[in-house]
Design an enzyme around this catalytic site. Structure first.
Site, PDB file in Angstrom:
ATOM      1  N   HIS A 136       0.832  -1.210   0.000  1.00  0.00           N
ATOM      2  CA  HIS A 136       0.000   0.000   0.000  1.00  0.00           C
ATOM      3  C   HIS A 136       0.864   1.256   0.000  1.00  0.00           C
ATOM      4  O   HIS A 136       0.624   2.184  -0.781  1.00  0.00           O
ATOM      5  CB  HIS A 136      -0.910  -0.007   1.231  1.00  0.00           C
ATOM      6  CG  HIS A 136      -1.681   1.256   1.417  1.00  0.00           C
ATOM      7  ND1 HIS A 136      -2.936   1.456   0.877  1.00  0.00           N
ATOM      8  CD2 HIS A 136      -1.375   2.404   2.082  1.00  0.00           C
ATOM      9  CE1 HIS A 136      -3.362   2.662   1.204  1.00  0.00           C
ATOM     10  NE2 HIS A 136      -2.425   3.257   1.942  1.00  0.00           N
ATOM     11  N   GLU A 137       1.874   1.296   0.861  1.00  0.00           N
ATOM     12  CA  GLU A 137       2.709   2.493   0.962  1.00  0.00           C
ATOM     13  C   GLU A 137       3.554   2.690  -0.297  1.00  0.00           C
ATOM     14  O   GLU A 137       3.699   3.815  -0.788  1.00  0.00           O
ATOM     15  CB  GLU A 137       3.603   2.413   2.203  1.00  0.00           C
ATOM     16  CG  GLU A 137       2.852   2.325   3.528  1.00  0.00           C
ATOM     17  CD  GLU A 137       1.880   3.479   3.744  1.00  0.00           C
ATOM     18  OE1 GLU A 137       2.058   4.552   3.139  1.00  0.00           O
ATOM     19  OE2 GLU A 137       0.927   3.299   4.524  1.00  0.00           O
ATOM     20  N   HIS A 140       1.582   4.270  -3.118  1.00  0.00           N
ATOM     21  CA  HIS A 140       1.478   5.733  -3.077  1.00  0.00           C
ATOM     22  C   HIS A 140       2.623   6.373  -3.867  1.00  0.00           C
ATOM     23  O   HIS A 140       2.418   7.332  -4.626  1.00  0.00           O
ATOM     24  CB  HIS A 140       1.522   6.232  -1.633  1.00  0.00           C
ATOM     25  CG  HIS A 140       0.219   6.152  -0.909  1.00  0.00           C
ATOM     26  ND1 HIS A 140      -0.955   6.697  -1.401  1.00  0.00           N
ATOM     27  CD2 HIS A 140      -0.100   5.606   0.297  1.00  0.00           C
ATOM     28  CE1 HIS A 140      -1.933   6.485  -0.536  1.00  0.00           C
ATOM     29  NE2 HIS A 140      -1.447   5.821   0.492  1.00  0.00           N
ATOM     30  N   GLU A 197      -6.077   6.712  -1.343  1.00  0.00           N
ATOM     31  CA  GLU A 197      -5.994   5.573  -0.434  1.00  0.00           C
ATOM     32  C   GLU A 197      -6.620   4.327  -1.068  1.00  0.00           C
ATOM     33  O   GLU A 197      -6.069   3.225  -0.977  1.00  0.00           O
ATOM     34  CB  GLU A 197      -6.689   5.902   0.886  1.00  0.00           C
ATOM     35  CG  GLU A 197      -5.992   6.960   1.711  1.00  0.00           C
ATOM     36  CD  GLU A 197      -4.588   6.572   2.107  1.00  0.00           C
ATOM     37  OE1 GLU A 197      -4.364   5.394   2.436  1.00  0.00           O
ATOM     38  OE2 GLU A 197      -3.699   7.443   2.082  1.00  0.00           O
TER      39      GLU A 197
END
Length: 276
Positions: A136-137, A140, A197
């Site tokens: 997820h990070e 980004h 997100e």
């Protein structure tokens, strides 16, 4: 009126000329700040964070963070190369560090600088959940969300400035400033952040699956995150993040797509959870 048209025309030219392509969606995104400008600042800020905090090294947990991070980075490069984005990661300098802190947090700065706080480890519970967070990070950074947020902030400030220049009546100007500040934040910036997100959840799920981690664990992670929060969260429309229930449902629905992507890279069996 001509002045208004000039401002509008200038903004249009800037937006059209300052776009990048999101490799995961194919859509055009705002890029008023280039990676050549963004990355050096990001690396400098990351080093400052490390200097100001207690960085853990040489432990099984810190080594796990590095191991998972490297696997996710390889997964990202494999996916990008396979989808026609060779060289997309040029300029990225991957680094993974575990920081001693009670914060339940992890982040990835533009250019691939990643930090995990020890406070998130008990909730993660296992290496597969760490891969979900890492994916997820990293997503980004790969989708240039930091670049887009900075660009959006510049535009938000530019419109506010233009409004103050164009509106001559003081009372009308005060009303504009008050309503624009609230309206642009709740109606534009917060939904913009929530969309990032949700996008990072989707990309991260694919990256963890291609790296050999079971994407089903991502929804379980967020069930534990939800329990840890004790229901103390603002309404979704006032938050930078989707509501936990929305997130869990979305991640669950995306698992078949992540499995399908993983199979394209020959991944049909996943690593065990790897509890620690």
């Amino acid at each position: 009126m001509k002045f208004k048209q000039k401002i509008s025309g200038l903004l249009t030219i800037i937006l059209v000329a300052s776009c990048a392509t999101n490799p995961f969606t194919g859509s055009q995104t705002m890029a008023l700040v280039s990676n050549d400008q963004l990355f050096p600042t990001s690396f400098q800020q990351y080093n400052q964070v490390l200097a100001e905090n207690s960085v853990i090294s040489g432990t099984s947990q810190s080594e796990m963070i590095k191991r998972v991070g490297q696997r996710i980075a390889v997964s990202a490069e494999r996916w990008l190369n396979a989808n026609g984005y060779q060289g997309y990661l040029d300029g990225y300098k991957w680094e993974y560090n575990l920081i001693e802190s009670e914060q339940v947090n992890a982040w990835c700065m533009p250019g691939g600088k990643i930090a995990f706080y020890t406070g998130i480890l008990p909730i993660a519970e296992n290496e597969t959940a760490i891969a979900a967070i890492m994916g997820h990070e990293v997503a980004h950074a790969l989708a240039n969300h930091g670049q887009q947020r900075m660009s959006a902030a510049y535009i938000q400030q530019g419109i506010a400035l233009a409004g103050n220049v164009l509106i001559e009546d003081n009372q009308t100007r005060d009303i504009f400033n008050q309503s624009y500040g609230i309206g642009s934040q709740v109606g534009v910036m917060l939904p913009f952040s929530r969309s990032h997100e949700t996008e990072a959840d989707k990309i991260g799920l694919i990256l963890m699956a291609v790296a050999g981690y079971n994407p089903e664990e991502a929804a379980n992670l967020w069930r534990r995150m939800d329990a840890n929060s004790g229901g103390q969260a603002p309404p979704e429309f006032l938050s930078t993040h989707p509501a936990n229930a929305s997130r869990i449902e979305n991640l669950t629905n995306l698992v078949p797509q992540a499995n399908s992507e993983a199979k394209k890279f020959g991944v049909t069996d996943y690593r065990p959870l790897g509890k620690y």
